[in-house]
Motif scaffolding. Structure first.
Motif, PDB file in Angstrom:
ATOM      1  N   ILE A 115       0.862  -1.180   0.000  1.00  0.00           N
ATOM      2  CA  ILE A 115       0.000   0.000   0.000  1.00  0.00           C
ATOM      3  C   ILE A 115       0.900   1.232   0.000  1.00  0.00           C
ATOM      4  O   ILE A 115       1.700   1.418   0.918  1.00  0.00           O
ATOM      5  N   ASP A 144      -7.429   2.807  -3.377  1.00  0.00           N
ATOM      6  CA  ASP A 144      -7.946   1.554  -2.831  1.00  0.00           C
ATOM      7  C   ASP A 144      -8.365   1.685  -1.374  1.00  0.00           C
ATOM      8  O   ASP A 144      -9.303   1.019  -0.935  1.00  0.00           O
ATOM      9  N   TYR A 147      -1.163  -0.766  -4.214  1.00  0.00           N
ATOM     10  CA  TYR A 147      -2.429  -0.168  -3.814  1.00  0.00           C
ATOM     11  C   TYR A 147      -2.171   1.279  -3.400  1.00  0.00           C
ATOM     12  O   TYR A 147      -1.133   1.587  -2.823  1.00  0.00           O
ATOM     13  N   LYS A 179       0.588   2.510 -10.424  1.00  0.00           N
ATOM     14  CA  LYS A 179      -0.566   1.668 -10.094  1.00  0.00           C
ATOM     15  C   LYS A 179      -0.525   0.354 -10.866  1.00  0.00           C
ATOM     16  O   LYS A 179      -0.852  -0.712 -10.336  1.00  0.00           O
TER      17      LYS A 179
END
Length: 253
Positions: free
Chosen positions: A148, A204, A174, A169
């Motif tokens: 992330i 996300d 994420y 991406k």
């Protein structure tokens, strides 16, 4: 004469009841967030004012600035959760790792702290694009981490070409939106990029990145002007997946 008003609303009215914050600096005394357990307790009480149900603590790990280890983070978490009112709110602990060569060295020696297995939170330098960015991401993915990226809207070196966000991406990471970015707290340019990423469904997850009460005041008092209220509501809902999960906690001696 007709006057047109741009719609505005407040985040506290959109945050779902089971929202879990996955990016914050609540643990006491180990980074640039809360300094004491008392401050942690105050921040948690204030976060409840905006309907945040709980949080996974993510102090910085950044060599030369915040030299945290799993043990120091666990100790700070244990200190914070000695207060009963903090225990139910703090669901677990992880870290916001700076992506650099020292992190790649670390993953070959130890397991990183998960937000939820196998998700980890990683930040990039704010001003200088790492030339080996994709090589480092590859190394993390080779260890089967799901990455992330914290607040991609704040990395200024991506702003001049939106295709850079698309490439990042597309690498399989994420994106986590800092909610403060939507209020203009970091400036209008970052707010605009955040809105563009949101418009294009690039995010996300979300996080507050709360360090202090000033950040909470901003989230409470500053309206959001982004026109598509439902997009923000849908994105906030995605964090609820962390509510009923078994969070990974380290047993460190």
């Amino acid at each position: 004469m007709l006057t047109f008003f741009k719609s505005k609303y407040y985040l506290k009215d959109l945050i779902p009841n089971d929202y879990i914050d996955i990016h914050n600096h609540l643990l006491p005394g180990i980074d640039d967030g809360a300094k004491t357990v008392a401050e942690t307790t105050i921040l948690i009480a204030r976060m409840k004012e905006i309907n945040i149900a709980g949080a996974i603590a993510t102090p910085h790990t950044y060599k030369g600035y915040w030299n945290n280890r799993a043990s120091s983070i666990k100790n700070a978490y244990d200190n914070a959760t000695e207060i009963n009112s903090n225990t139910s709110f703090l669901k677990g602990y992880a870290s916001e790792y700076m992506l650099d060569a020292t992190l790649i060295e670390r993953i070959n020696k130890e397991t990183l702290l998960y937000i939820q297995n196998p998700y980890i939170l990683v930040e990039l330098p704010l001003f200088n694009n790492p030339i080996d960015l994709y090589e480092m991401l590859f190394e993390l993915k080779s260890k089967e981490y799901k990455i992330i990226i914290a607040h991609p809207e704040r990395y200024l070196y991506f702003h001049n070409d939106f295709r850079k966000f698309n490439k990042l991406k597309a690498s399989g990471v994420y994106f986590q939106l800092n909610l403060l970015s939507l209020t203009g707290y970091y400036g209008k340019e970052i707010q605009k990029i955040a809105e563009t990423l949101l418009e294009n469904d690039m995010y996300d997850f979300t996080g507050t990145d709360i360090h202090n009460e000033k950040h909470i005041d901003e989230l409470i008092k500053k309206p959001i002007l982004f026109s598509k209220k439902n997009k923000i509501g849908d994105l906030l809902q995605k964090n609820t997946v962390f509510n009923n999960s078994s969070f990974f906690k380290y047993n460190v001696t």
